[in-house]
Scaffold this active site. Structure first.
Site, PDB file in Angstrom:
ATOM      1  N   GLU A 140       0.842  -1.198   0.000  1.00 22.27           N
ATOM      2  CA  GLU A 140       0.000   0.000   0.000  1.00 22.27           C
ATOM      3  C   GLU A 140       0.878   1.248   0.000  1.00 22.27           C
ATOM      4  O   GLU A 140       1.771   1.384   0.835  1.00 22.27           O
ATOM      5  CB  GLU A 140      -0.911   0.007   1.233  1.00 22.27           C
ATOM      6  CG  GLU A 140      -1.782   1.251   1.327  1.00 22.27           C
ATOM      7  CD  GLU A 140      -2.427   1.447   2.698  1.00 22.27           C
ATOM      8  OE1 GLU A 140      -2.961   2.551   2.934  1.00 22.27           O
ATOM      9  OE2 GLU A 140      -2.384   0.517   3.529  1.00 22.27           O
ATOM     10  N   LYS A 189     -16.379  10.819 -13.433  1.00 19.41           N
ATOM     11  CA  LYS A 189     -15.302  11.662 -13.962  1.00 19.41           C
ATOM     12  C   LYS A 189     -14.092  11.751 -13.021  1.00 19.41           C
ATOM     13  O   LYS A 189     -12.946  11.687 -13.484  1.00 19.41           O
ATOM     14  CB  LYS A 189     -15.834  13.055 -14.273  1.00 19.41           C
ATOM     15  CG  LYS A 189     -14.880  13.925 -15.083  1.00 19.41           C
ATOM     16  CD  LYS A 189     -14.633  13.351 -16.484  1.00 19.41           C
ATOM     17  CE  LYS A 189     -15.842  13.555 -17.388  1.00 19.41           C
ATOM     18  NZ  LYS A 189     -15.594  13.075 -18.766  1.00 19.41           N
ATOM     19  N   THR A 191     -12.891   9.514 -11.106  1.00 19.67           N
ATOM     20  CA  THR A 191     -12.146   8.269 -11.280  1.00 19.67           C
ATOM     21  C   THR A 191     -11.360   8.284 -12.589  1.00 19.67           C
ATOM     22  O   THR A 191     -10.180   7.891 -12.629  1.00 19.67           O
ATOM     23  CB  THR A 191     -13.112   7.068 -11.253  1.00 19.67           C
ATOM     24  OG1 THR A 191     -13.674   6.961  -9.944  1.00 19.67           O
ATOM     25  CG2 THR A 191     -12.398   5.770 -11.604  1.00 19.67           C
ATOM     26  N   CYS A 379      -0.076   1.246  30.082  1.00 25.53           N
ATOM     27  CA  CYS A 379       1.152   2.033  29.983  1.00 25.53           C
ATOM     28  C   CYS A 379       1.114   3.198  30.983  1.00 25.53           C
ATOM     29  O   CYS A 379       1.243   2.979  32.177  1.00 25.53           O
ATOM     30  CB  CYS A 379       1.360   2.503  28.549  1.00 25.53           C
ATOM     31  SG  CYS A 379       3.052   3.067  28.223  1.00 25.53           S
ATOM     32  N   LEU A 380       0.902   4.429  30.522  1.00 24.32           N
ATOM     33  CA  LEU A 380       0.775   5.556  31.450  1.00 24.32           C
ATOM     34  C   LEU A 380      -0.364   5.316  32.430  1.00 24.32           C
ATOM     35  O   LEU A 380      -0.288   5.711  33.595  1.00 24.32           O
ATOM     36  CB  LEU A 380       0.541   6.857  30.678  1.00 24.32           C
ATOM     37  CG  LEU A 380       0.322   8.116  31.526  1.00 24.32           C
ATOM     38  CD1 LEU A 380       1.540   8.418  32.397  1.00 24.32           C
ATOM     39  CD2 LEU A 380      -0.019   9.312  30.644  1.00 24.32           C
ATOM     40  N   GLY A 381      -1.406   4.626  31.980  1.00 21.53           N
ATOM     41  CA  GLY A 381      -2.542   4.312  32.853  1.00 21.53           C
ATOM     42  C   GLY A 381      -2.152   3.472  34.045  1.00 21.53           C
ATOM     43  O   GLY A 381      -2.774   3.557  35.112  1.00 21.53           O
ATOM     44  N   GLN A 383       1.051   3.641  35.373  1.00 21.07           N
ATOM     45  CA  GLN A 383       1.870   4.548  36.179  1.00 21.07           C
ATOM     46  C   GLN A 383       0.990   5.509  36.977  1.00 21.07           C
ATOM     47  O   GLN A 383       1.282   5.818  38.135  1.00 21.07           O
ATOM     48  CB  GLN A 383       2.832   5.304  35.257  1.00 21.07           C
ATOM     49  CG  GLN A 383       3.828   4.382  34.557  1.00 21.07           C
ATOM     50  CD  GLN A 383       4.617   5.077  33.459  1.00 21.07           C
ATOM     51  OE1 GLN A 383       4.523   6.291  33.296  1.00 21.07           O
ATOM     52  NE2 GLN A 383       5.391   4.317  32.699  1.00 21.07           N
ATOM     53  N   HIS A 515       1.180  -2.841  26.203  1.00 27.67           N
ATOM     54  CA  HIS A 515       0.015  -2.451  25.396  1.00 27.67           C
ATOM     55  C   HIS A 515      -0.705  -3.704  24.881  1.00 27.67           C
ATOM     56  O   HIS A 515      -0.422  -4.172  23.772  1.00 27.67           O
ATOM     57  CB  HIS A 515       0.456  -1.589  24.214  1.00 27.67           C
ATOM     58  CG  HIS A 515       0.884  -0.209  24.589  1.00 27.67           C
ATOM     59  ND1 HIS A 515       0.016   0.866  24.581  1.00 27.67           N
ATOM     60  CD2 HIS A 515       2.074   0.277  24.998  1.00 27.67           C
ATOM     61  CE1 HIS A 515       0.668   1.959  24.952  1.00 27.67           C
ATOM     62  NE2 HIS A 515       1.918   1.626  25.225  1.00 27.67           N
ATOM     63  N   GLU A 517      -3.552  -3.993  23.650  1.00 28.58           N
ATOM     64  CA  GLU A 517      -4.423  -3.725  22.495  1.00 28.58           C
ATOM     65  C   GLU A 517      -3.783  -4.116  21.165  1.00 28.58           C
ATOM     66  O   GLU A 517      -4.486  -4.406  20.182  1.00 28.58           O
ATOM     67  CB  GLU A 517      -4.832  -2.247  22.456  1.00 28.58           C
ATOM     68  CG  GLU A 517      -3.726  -1.252  22.139  1.00 28.58           C
ATOM     69  CD  GLU A 517      -2.980  -0.733  23.353  1.00 28.58           C
ATOM     70  OE1 GLU A 517      -2.400   0.362  23.273  1.00 28.58           O
ATOM     71  OE2 GLU A 517      -2.982  -1.429  24.388  1.00 28.58           O
TER      72      GLU A 517
END
Length: 544
Positions: A140, A189, A191, A379-381, A383, A515, A517
């Site tokens: 991509e 047009k 396209t 992470c920061l959450g 700490q 992380h 997620e």
């Protein structure tokens, strides 16, 4: 078998969904038994997105091997089983840096360094390297055809198609086919002009993916095929849908995978999309809903937390629940108080950098702990949760992170200066290190302590999760916090770094330095998010 290449470009406007379209096609080809990988080429000059603002670029997705990459790689991993690596994403900045490094080293033997052939050769070499060992490599190109930044990448892909042979390459172009309400019809047009732009640089698209808010009529697709010089069966209509996980079936129903396999002369089984049908069934048949309060500092752009949002949806699928996310600016907690947190079934504090909004997050963690509301810190959450507990329970009233206060007398969180990566190599950092590419990054092993909620949730002793941070729990002050009741439930492989903490006398209060997620997918979910969403539903039931 030699690798076949599909080059994906976009025209007319940006944000058409090239990444989703590429990932969806990859998922169909994978379901046909092919080994597929996807690469993203980003035209910006940054070496990687690691130091870019989340509100400009969206989240930074971290791969297993520690690459800080475009969020599209997160889409790729959620759609296919192949894990992304550093080879799957590179930028103009990375290409130019490497070419200049080679020039300084004398690799070019005094030649005049030019975009063609030196930059384009470097791009081609990386694309070929990234595609090695796979049946199909989907590539991509970021940006829109016509942008000056994309030209070296498009020229490199044009050359690569000649180098490996047109029978081993396919150009797929996404365009916008807008519907004009006053005319009552779609317009082709834009396209046509987008394809004309591609032709001007020597690229004839083989497939056109036409984005619109509705299915494009057969007569309009025939018109596009005629004027853009592609077969009618290669004009694919891709309408807006309520779930991105519908797109594989939508593309398959129009025979895109058959066209690709015919082009590459691949003999493979029919695609079995039953796993995606199961995902869609779960999505369409929830038995309830929950509201998660996400307290962060980049909430004006939800894409800044793209993988977290998707992981919550995946957990909803596994629990047969619709997960609604209420975005709460942590500065609002500072100015308006914890009243803004009312009405949520659980609270999530995601990662972030810098001091802005930190005190609001600390008050959020306190509110969740004291009111027995399920809490997930990332992470920061984590700490933040540690600082809050240290201040309000452990008696360390001046507790803070040295990230926010370098002269803090009680730094319960400090700069990590040395750690061991998954390969056993020792990494070192200091206050003088560059910001870019110097964090603890990538997959790391974590040992879960028996008898803890984390061990119960994961159901195993050892896990591997991905990291992106430069601050860690200060082990010097940790014993005093543990003595006040906080439980360390996860440690690094060498048992030196705290990876997970939890509050024992709480229905569900877990915070992780990593992380989770980044490894959640719609087909497999993630145990931490599944447990969190389940706890949210149970909390909702108690308060009904």
């Amino acid at each position: 078998m030699a690798t076949n290449y599909i080059f994906v470009t976009g025209g007319v406007v940006s944000s058409l969904g090239k990444g989703i379209a590429a990932a969806s096609l990859a998922s169909i080809l994978e379901a046909r038994g092919l080994d597929v990988t996807i690469m993203k080429l980003d035209p910006y000059i940054n070496v990687d997105p690691g130091t870019m603002s989340p509100t400009q670029h969206g989240e930074v997705f971290v791969t297993q091997d520690g690459a800080e990459t475009d969020l599209d790689l997160g889409h790729y991993e959620r759609f296919i089983r192949t894990k992304m690596t550093k080879a799957n994403n590179f930028t103009s900045g990375k290409i130019y840096s490497e070419v200049l490094r080679k020039e300084r080293r004398g690799d070019y033997l005094g030649a005049t360094i030019q975009v063609i052939p030196h930059i384009t050769n470097e791009i081609k070499a990386r694309v070929i390297e990234g595609g090695k060992g796979h049946d199909v490599a989907i590539v991509e190109v970021g940006g829109t055809v016509g942008d000056i930044e994309s030209l070296p990448f498009l020229e490199a892909l044009r050359q690569l198609a000649v180098d490996v042979g047109r029978e081993k390459t396919l150009f797929m172009h996404l365009t916008l086919v807008p519907y004009i309400p006053t005319a009552g019809e779609v317009k082709t047009k834009p396209t046509q002009h987008s394809v004309k732009e591609l032709l001007s640089i020597g690229i004839q698209p083989d497939v056109l993916i036409c984005r619109s808010d509705r299915m494009i009529p057969a007569n309009e697709r025939a018109k596009i095929a005629l004027f853009c010089n592609v077969p009618e069966r290669a004009v694919i209509s891709l309408k807006d849908v309520d779930s991105i996980y519908r797109i594989p079936a939508l593309l398959k129903s129009q025979g895109l995978d058959d066209f690709v396999c015919d082009r590459f002369r691949l003999t493979c089984k029919e695609a079995d999309l039953s796993e995606w049908e199961q995902v869609l069934y779960q999505q369409a048949n929830p038995t309830g809903e929950v509201t998660i309060g996400m307290v962060g500092k980049y909430v004006e752009l939800p894409d800044a937390y793209k993988s977290v949002n998707e992981a919550l949806k995946h957990a909803g699928l596994k629990n047969r629940l619709t997960v609604n996310v209420k975005y709460i600016d942590s500065q609002d907690v500072e100015t308006k108080g914890v009243e803004v947190l009312q009405g949520v079934d659980a609270i999530l504090v995601p990662g972030g950098f810098g001091y802005r909004g930190v005190e609001g997050k600390i008050r959020t963690a306190q509110y969740a702990r004291e009111n027995k509301i399920p809490y997930l810190g990332i992470c920061l959450g984590m700490q933040i949760a540690l600082i809050e507990y240290a201040r309000n329970v452990a008696g360390l009233t001046q507790a803070n992170s040295s990230e926010f206060d370098k002269h803090c007398p009680q730094p319960v969180v400090g700069l990590i200066t040395e750690w061991q990566d998954e390969s056993g190599n020792v990494e070192t950092r200091s206050d003088e290190s560059d910001l870019g590419g110097t964090m603890r990054l990538g997959a790391q092993q974590c040992h879960l302590i028996e008898g803890t909620k984390a061990r119960e949730v994961y159901g195993t002793e050892t896990i591997v999760e991905r990291h992106r941070h430069r601050y860690e729990v200060n082990n010097t002050l940790l014993p005093q916090i543990e003595a006040a009741g906080l439980k360390v439930s996860g440690l690094s492989a060498d048992r030196k770094l705290v990876e997970i903490i939890e509050v024992p006398n709480h229905p569900w209060f877990i915070a992780a330095q990593f992380h989770p997620e980044f490894t959640s997918t719609p087909r497999d979910g993630h145990p931490l998010f599944e447990g969190f969403v389940k706890a949210a539903k149970e909390h909702q039931g108690k308060n009904a």
